[in-house]
Design an enzyme around this catalytic site. Structure first.
Site, mmCIF file in Angstrom:
data_model
loop_
_atom_site.group_PDB
_atom_site.id
_atom_site.type_symbol
_atom_site.label_atom_id
_atom_site.label_comp_id
_atom_site.label_asym_id
_atom_site.label_seq_id
_atom_site.Cartn_x
_atom_site.Cartn_y
_atom_site.Cartn_z
ATOM 1 N N HIS A 48 -11.450 11.102 7.048
ATOM 2 C CA HIS A 48 -11.112 10.189 7.375
ATOM 3 C C HIS A 48 -10.594 9.648 8.778
ATOM 4 C CE1 HIS A 48 -11.005 5.315 6.313
ATOM 5 N NE2 HIS A 48 -9.608 5.245 6.729
ATOM 6 N N GLU A 52 0.644 -1.188 -0.359
ATOM 7 C CA GLU A 52 -0.177 -0.161 0.035
ATOM 8 C C GLU A 52 0.959 1.579 -0.072
ATOM 9 O OE1 GLU A 52 -2.853 -0.161 2.833
ATOM 10 O OE2 GLU A 52 -4.007 -1.807 2.401
ATOM 11 N N ARG A 109 -0.975 9.899 1.748
ATOM 12 C CA ARG A 109 -1.919 10.295 1.722
ATOM 13 C C ARG A 109 -2.540 11.131 2.067
ATOM 14 N NH1 ARG A 109 -6.065 6.031 5.793
ATOM 15 N NH2 ARG A 109 -5.361 3.747 3.914
ATOM 16 N N HIS A 146 -8.663 10.752 3.396
ATOM 17 C CA HIS A 146 -8.506 9.656 2.690
ATOM 18 C C HIS A 146 -8.614 9.977 1.511
ATOM 19 C CE1 HIS A 146 -8.718 6.070 0.612
ATOM 20 N NE2 HIS A 146 -8.141 5.839 1.673
ATOM 21 N N ARG A 189 -1.217 9.689 9.039
ATOM 22 C CA ARG A 189 -0.772 8.088 9.120
ATOM 23 C C ARG A 189 -0.788 7.147 8.315
ATOM 24 N NH1 ARG A 189 -5.079 3.549 8.718
ATOM 25 N NH2 ARG A 189 -6.655 4.972 7.686
#
Length: 534
Positions: free
Chosen positions: A361, A122, A297, A251, A396
């Site tokens: 998010h 990811e 992100r 997000h 994060r």
């Protein structure tokens, strides 16, 4: 026994992966636990919505690689000890609880002699290290946790309970002597029972906050309706130190479609090769970062916002049909939940690009705690999204949230177990001096139109002024607006009989105010706190 006055050794407020992990750890050691859920079941929080996966480790991977990735994503604003703790102890917690005990059906590898697991890559990760169950990892984990909780004779589950306030030795005792003590202690919480409309007094030797995120204070969010920041506000009012509350992660890829909650399009799709494209089908992330679609992100979110502002389009698109090559077969098989959700609105992800927009998010900050979940308020612990462990820094890293909740839930449960074994209970005289809820408000003026208008004010103010891109004038305006609304609601709250809607609104308004003031104070643009004018 007084049904409105309960006593337990441990009170866990919140029933996601962090709360359930803490409760199970305590129950396994033989201690009694009351586990609260604000919904009708344990799975009404954000954990069950998690799609992508949970961080594990690659074959023979050096934990220092994960440390590097977490710190890079967090803009090196992280607490090194916490990062080291999750990188070294996190995979072990996954193995022991999720794999060995609960037998969560994570995807397995199909190549002879290769890794046992089919590990995903990811954004922000150097290695394939993500365990997953198609695109419903959180659902699978919650199913396993709920089954274990239901089997435990030491856990009493109370549903449809909304925590109102924490009980502390400095604020609530009727006996003055306890207020002279230098150390303030948490001794439980006042909790609204939505089925009876009565406020229960739950006294506990130790209390764990596991209430999740804050997404509902924003106009667009992937979070459930319970994500109002209640744990943050209760801890704040009780005097616990809160940190990094200006950091809210958006997000980058939520489904662009009118809905009460934005449906998440998993980052794992980009890990499998899907690319963000404009309305002409042209990929654009290469212009913003050398990692392109696999950038962290906060970078991807701002790139999408920039594209939308530049083109005037209401969304961008995630093209999996042309670019993605899932490990586990075709897109329909690899992402069944996303496939079904998109099909409902006429999008075939195997043929069509998916319209996406950013949405609030994940709450990166929260109630400050150490690696055992201990906060600055004695006998109070914070775990999961409501906690600020220092792992995430200013942003994060993908799929670390489930791992953080699992590890800190277990760590908090183990630490409380040690203290209970050492007979560190709250003195009976202190418990007896805590009064039951005495609410004098009798003006029944909870007008649904007023409640909806207040929520609209909160969400539009936070989205426009304290959202993805922030400026000094926007934050100053938001601070004034939130301060005024909070004072109004505080008065309204005192005069009106309690309901779930009113408690949620009060928590949401206070959460928005805390986030706004922290953002206003922090002049440095970093990570998810992106200040355009700095």
């Amino acid at each position: 026994m007084n049904d409105a006055r309960l006593t337990t050794q441990a009170l866990v407020i919140g029933s996601g992966i962090a709360g359930c992990s803490a409760a199970l750890t305590l129950a396994d050691e033989g201690f009694e636990v009351i586990l609260l859920s604000s919904g009708p079941a344990l799975d009404t929080g954000n954990t069950a919505l998690a799609q992508g996966g949970i961080v594990f480790h690659g074959p023979d991977e050096d934990p220092r690689l994960l440390e590097q990735d977490i710190k890079r994503a967090g803009h090196d604003y992280n607490y090194s000890r916490a990062v080291r703790f999750i990188s070294r102890k996190g995979p072990q917690a996954v193995q022991e609880l999720l794999v060995d005990r609960l037998d969560i059906p994570f995807a397995r590898g199909n190549e002879p002699g290769a890794c046992e697991w089919d590990l995903r890559l990811e954004g922000g990760h150097q290695e394939h290290r993500i365990l997953y169950c198609a695109d419903y990892t959180g659902r699978a984990i919650m199913d396993g946790l709920m089954a274990a909780v239901e089997k435990s004779p030491n856990i009493r589950v109370l549903t449809n309970r909304s925590a109102i306030d924490l009980l502390t030795s400095h604020h609530h005792p009727t006996q003055l002597q306890f207020k002279y003590h230098l150390t303030n202690q948490c001794v439980g919480a006042y909790v609204l029972n939505e089925e009876t409309s009565h406020v229960e007094t739950i006294l506990a030797d130790f209390t764990v906050l596991a209430t999740g995120g804050v997404g509902q204070v924003y106009l667009h969010t992937t979070n459930t309706a319970t994500s109002t920041g209640s744990g943050l506000t209760m801890a704040y009012r009780a005097g616990a130190w809160c940190m990094n509350t200006e950091f809210v992660q958006f997000h980058p890829t939520a489904l662009y479609h009118r809905a009460e909650r934005r449906f998440l399009i998993s980052e794992a799709m980009r890990g499998d090769g899907a690319r963000l494209v404009d309305s002409r089908g042209v990929p654009f992330m290469d212009r913003y970062d050398p990692r392109a679609d696999l950038a962290p992100r906060d970078i991807v979110t701002r790139a999408i916002l920039d594209e939308m502002l530049h083109t005037g389009e209401p969304c961008v698109y995630l093209d999996a049909a042309r670019f993605a090559k899932p490990h586990s077969g075709d897109l329909k098989t690899a992402y069944p939940t996303i496939y079904k959700q998109c099909a409902k609105i006429g999008i075939d992800i195997e043929k069509d690009p998916i319209p996406v927009v950013p949405a609030a998010h994940y709450f990166v900050g929260g109630v400050l705690c150490d690696i055992h979940g201990r906060t600055t308020l004695d006998r109070l612990y914070a775990v999961g999204e409501t906690a600020c462990t220092g792992v995430h820094g200013a942003n994060r890293l993908a799929s670390t949230s489930l791992l953080e909740g699992l590890l800190w839930g277990r760590s908090a449960g183990a630490d409380i177990s040690r203290k209970l074994s050492a007979h560190r209970a709250v003195p009976r005289k202190l418990k007896d001096s805590i009064p039951d809820w005495n609410h004098l408000g009798d003006v029944r003026n909870e007008d649904p139109a007023l409640v909806q208008q207040d929520w609209s004010t909160i969400r539009h103010t936070m989205w426009n002024y304290v959202g993805i891109a922030r400026t000094t004038p926007r934050l100053a305006r938001a601070a004034d607006d939130m301060r005024s609304l909070y004072r109004h609601l505080l008065d309204f709250y005192k005069r009106t009989p309690l309901s779930k809607n009113l408690v949620s609104l009060f928590h949401g308004c206070h959460t928005a105010y805390i986030i706004t003031m922290a953002a206003h104070r922090n002049k440095r643009s970093i990570g998810t706190h992106y200040r355009v004018d700095e």
